[in-house]
Write an enzyme that holds these catalytic residues in place. Structure first.
Site, PDB file in Angstrom:
ATOM      1  N   LYS A  17       0.818  -1.223   0.000  1.00  5.35           N
ATOM      2  CA  LYS A  17       0.000   0.000   0.000  1.00  5.35           C
ATOM      3  C   LYS A  17       0.850   1.271   0.000  1.00  5.35           C
ATOM      4  O   LYS A  17       0.576   2.201  -0.743  1.00  5.35           O
ATOM      5  CB  LYS A  17      -0.934   0.053   1.230  1.00  5.35           C
ATOM      6  CG  LYS A  17      -2.019  -1.009   1.235  1.00  5.35           C
ATOM      7  CD  LYS A  17      -3.020  -0.761   2.364  1.00  5.35           C
ATOM      8  CE  LYS A  17      -2.401  -0.784   3.760  1.00  5.35           C
ATOM      9  NZ  LYS A  17      -1.916  -2.105   4.196  1.00  5.35           N
ATOM     10  N   ARG A  92     -10.034   1.564   8.865  1.00  7.45           N
ATOM     11  CA  ARG A  92      -9.810   0.121   9.059  1.00  7.45           C
ATOM     12  C   ARG A  92     -10.841  -0.533   9.959  1.00  7.45           C
ATOM     13  O   ARG A  92     -10.729  -1.747  10.213  1.00  7.45           O
ATOM     14  CB  ARG A  92      -8.445  -0.126   9.710  1.00  7.45           C
ATOM     15  CG  ARG A  92      -7.295   0.205   8.831  1.00  7.45           C
ATOM     16  CD  ARG A  92      -6.009  -0.322   9.393  1.00  7.45           C
ATOM     17  NE  ARG A  92      -4.943   0.423   8.789  1.00  7.45           N
ATOM     18  CZ  ARG A  92      -3.693   0.003   8.704  1.00  7.45           C
ATOM     19  NH1 ARG A  92      -3.337  -1.139   9.227  1.00  7.45           N
ATOM     20  NH2 ARG A  92      -2.787   0.741   8.119  1.00  7.45           N
ATOM     21  N   ARG A 131      11.139  -7.258   4.366  1.00  2.00           N
ATOM     22  CA  ARG A 131      11.231  -5.849   4.746  1.00  2.00           C
ATOM     23  C   ARG A 131      11.835  -5.715   6.144  1.00  2.00           C
ATOM     24  O   ARG A 131      12.612  -4.808   6.422  1.00  2.00           O
ATOM     25  CB  ARG A 131       9.841  -5.202   4.710  1.00  2.00           C
ATOM     26  CG  ARG A 131       9.878  -3.720   5.064  1.00  2.00           C
ATOM     27  CD  ARG A 131       8.531  -3.057   4.865  1.00  2.00           C
ATOM     28  NE  ARG A 131       7.611  -3.323   5.952  1.00  2.00           N
ATOM     29  CZ  ARG A 131       6.329  -2.991   5.956  1.00  2.00           C
ATOM     30  NH1 ARG A 131       5.801  -2.401   4.904  1.00  2.00           N
ATOM     31  NH2 ARG A 131       5.571  -3.261   6.982  1.00  2.00           N
ATOM     32  N   ARG A 137      11.696  -2.722  10.940  1.00  2.00           N
ATOM     33  CA  ARG A 137      10.503  -2.189  11.616  1.00  2.00           C
ATOM     34  C   ARG A 137      10.143  -3.067  12.798  1.00  2.00           C
ATOM     35  O   ARG A 137      10.116  -4.288  12.696  1.00  2.00           O
ATOM     36  CB  ARG A 137       9.327  -2.141  10.620  1.00  2.00           C
ATOM     37  CG  ARG A 137       8.907  -0.722  10.294  1.00  2.00           C
ATOM     38  CD  ARG A 137       7.830  -0.713   9.240  1.00  2.00           C
ATOM     39  NE  ARG A 137       6.544  -1.193   9.739  1.00  2.00           N
ATOM     40  CZ  ARG A 137       5.419  -1.026   9.073  1.00  2.00           C
ATOM     41  NH1 ARG A 137       5.398  -0.386   7.931  1.00  2.00           N
ATOM     42  NH2 ARG A 137       4.285  -1.494   9.562  1.00  2.00           N
ATOM     43  N   ARG A 148      -0.968  -9.156  12.968  1.00  2.00           N
ATOM     44  CA  ARG A 148      -1.515  -8.052  12.165  1.00  2.00           C
ATOM     45  C   ARG A 148      -2.433  -8.580  11.078  1.00  2.00           C
ATOM     46  O   ARG A 148      -3.465  -7.987  10.776  1.00  2.00           O
ATOM     47  CB  ARG A 148      -0.376  -7.218  11.558  1.00  2.00           C
ATOM     48  CG  ARG A 148       0.211  -6.228  12.572  1.00  2.00           C
ATOM     49  CD  ARG A 148       1.633  -5.852  12.258  1.00  2.00           C
ATOM     50  NE  ARG A 148       1.785  -5.166  10.994  1.00  2.00           N
ATOM     51  CZ  ARG A 148       2.902  -5.205  10.262  1.00  2.00           C
ATOM     52  NH1 ARG A 148       3.958  -5.892  10.673  1.00  2.00           N
ATOM     53  NH2 ARG A 148       2.971  -4.557   9.134  1.00  2.00           N
TER      54      ARG A 148
HETATM   55  P1  ADP Z   1       0.389  -2.275   7.721  1.00  2.00           P
HETATM   56  O1  ADP Z   1      -0.403  -2.030   6.482  1.00  2.00           O
HETATM   57  O2  ADP Z   1       1.537  -3.201   7.496  1.00  2.00           O
HETATM   58  O3  ADP Z   1      -0.479  -2.622   8.879  1.00  2.00           O
HETATM   59  P2  ADP Z   1       0.718   0.533   8.411  1.00  2.00           P
HETATM   60  O4  ADP Z   1       1.927   1.371   8.281  1.00  2.00           O
HETATM   61  O5  ADP Z   1      -0.442   0.907   7.558  1.00  2.00           O
HETATM   62  O6  ADP Z   1       1.190  -0.948   8.111  1.00  2.00           O
HETATM   63  O7  ADP Z   1       0.240   0.521   9.942  1.00  2.00           O
HETATM   64  C1  ADP Z   1       1.136   0.224  10.977  1.00  2.00           C
HETATM   65  C2  ADP Z   1       0.404   0.214  12.327  1.00  2.00           C
HETATM   66  O8  ADP Z   1      -0.121   1.528  12.575  1.00  2.00           O
HETATM   67  C3  ADP Z   1      -0.787  -0.711  12.428  1.00  2.00           C
HETATM   68  O9  ADP Z   1      -0.423  -2.032  12.744  1.00  2.00           O
HETATM   69  C4  ADP Z   1      -1.565  -0.038  13.565  1.00  2.00           C
HETATM   70  O10 ADP Z   1      -0.972  -0.296  14.827  1.00  2.00           O
HETATM   71  C5  ADP Z   1      -1.358   1.446  13.268  1.00  2.00           C
HETATM   72  N1  ADP Z   1      -2.431   1.962  12.382  1.00  2.00           N
HETATM   73  C6  ADP Z   1      -2.261   2.469  11.131  1.00  2.00           C
HETATM   74  N2  ADP Z   1      -3.442   2.855  10.612  1.00  2.00           N
HETATM   75  C7  ADP Z   1      -4.384   2.584  11.537  1.00  2.00           C
HETATM   76  C8  ADP Z   1      -5.791   2.737  11.580  1.00  2.00           C
HETATM   77  N3  ADP Z   1      -6.495   3.255  10.565  1.00  2.00           N
HETATM   78  N4  ADP Z   1      -6.428   2.355  12.717  1.00  2.00           N
HETATM   79  C9  ADP Z   1      -5.753   1.855  13.755  1.00  2.00           C
HETATM   80  N5  ADP Z   1      -4.434   1.650  13.777  1.00  2.00           N
HETATM   81  C10 ADP Z   1      -3.739   2.014  12.679  1.00  2.00           C
END
Ligand code: ADP
Length: 196
Positions: A17, A92, A131, A137, A148
């Protein structure tokens, strides 16, 4: 009233993404707004928000809706988002969808499309482990990655049906090179009448 293109990007962790978000954002000349990046910046800078969300993110859990919703609402009010935006990784949860609906109804025109980057779970686990080795990370260990995935399946995957019912869903296979996936997304959006 606002103009421009308003897009959401959803998909499982590791579907690519973030990479596609920056490419699509430049194609449509809109800001890419990634909640994951906003949270990571805050963790890196040890802000009050960062200190609050660090352990949640490290465990692979979702940040609580009230925190996430407030951050996105603030970000969307910045001037550069008035002419369109691409939201990467938000909404989400059903509560986040409801809040985004409220913000858009009050201050914006409706969404143009919701892009789903589809990917096979085993494939994305492999990508994320790669990654992890490259970027380190904290939430990219195998156990946390699997967690996740299950959080995504339980809380976010059900939203796909909702966007499909709204006639907004543009589904794209995330397997392939970065360029191939970008081209697929742009073609699928064009077919849905959303042109860069
Ligand atoms: P990924 O797509 O691998 O989950 P992101 O960078 O989009 O990676 O998100 C990393 C973390 O940030 C998530 O696991 C969560 O803890 C937090 N996060 C990101 N976006 C949201 C959201 N919309 N609602 C709740 N937590 C979020």
């Amino acid at each position: 009233m606002t103009s421009g293109t308003r897009l959401l990007l959803i998909g499982p962790p590791g579907a690519g993404k973030g990479t596609q978000a920056s490419r699509l954002a430049s194609a449509f000349a809109v800001p890419a707004i990634s909640t994951g990046d906003i949270f990571r910046d805050n963790v890196a800078n040890q802000t009050e928000l960062g200190l609050k969300v660090k352990s949640i993110m490290d465990a692979g859990e979702y940040v609580p809706d009230d925190i996430t919703n407030a951050i996105v609402a603030d970000r969307l009010r910045e001037p550069d988002a008035k002419n369109g935006f691409l939201l990467d990784g938000y909404p989400r949860t059903p509560d986040q969808v409801a809040e985004l609906d409220r913000v858009l109804a009050a201050e914006y025109e409706p969404l143009n499309a919701v892009v789903l980057i589809d990917a096979d779970p085993e494939e994305v686990v492999a990508r994320l482990l790669k990654r992890a080795a490259e970027q380190g990370r904290a939430d990219d260990t195998e156990g946390v990655i699997r967690h996740r995935m299950s959080v995504y399946s339980a809380q976010t995957a059900p939203l796909i049906d909702l966007f499909e019912e709204r006639g907004l869903l543009v589904r794209v296979d995330g397997l392939g090179s970065v360029d191939e996936v970008t081209e697929r997304i742009l073609n699928a959006l064009a077919a849905a009448g959303v042109v860069a």
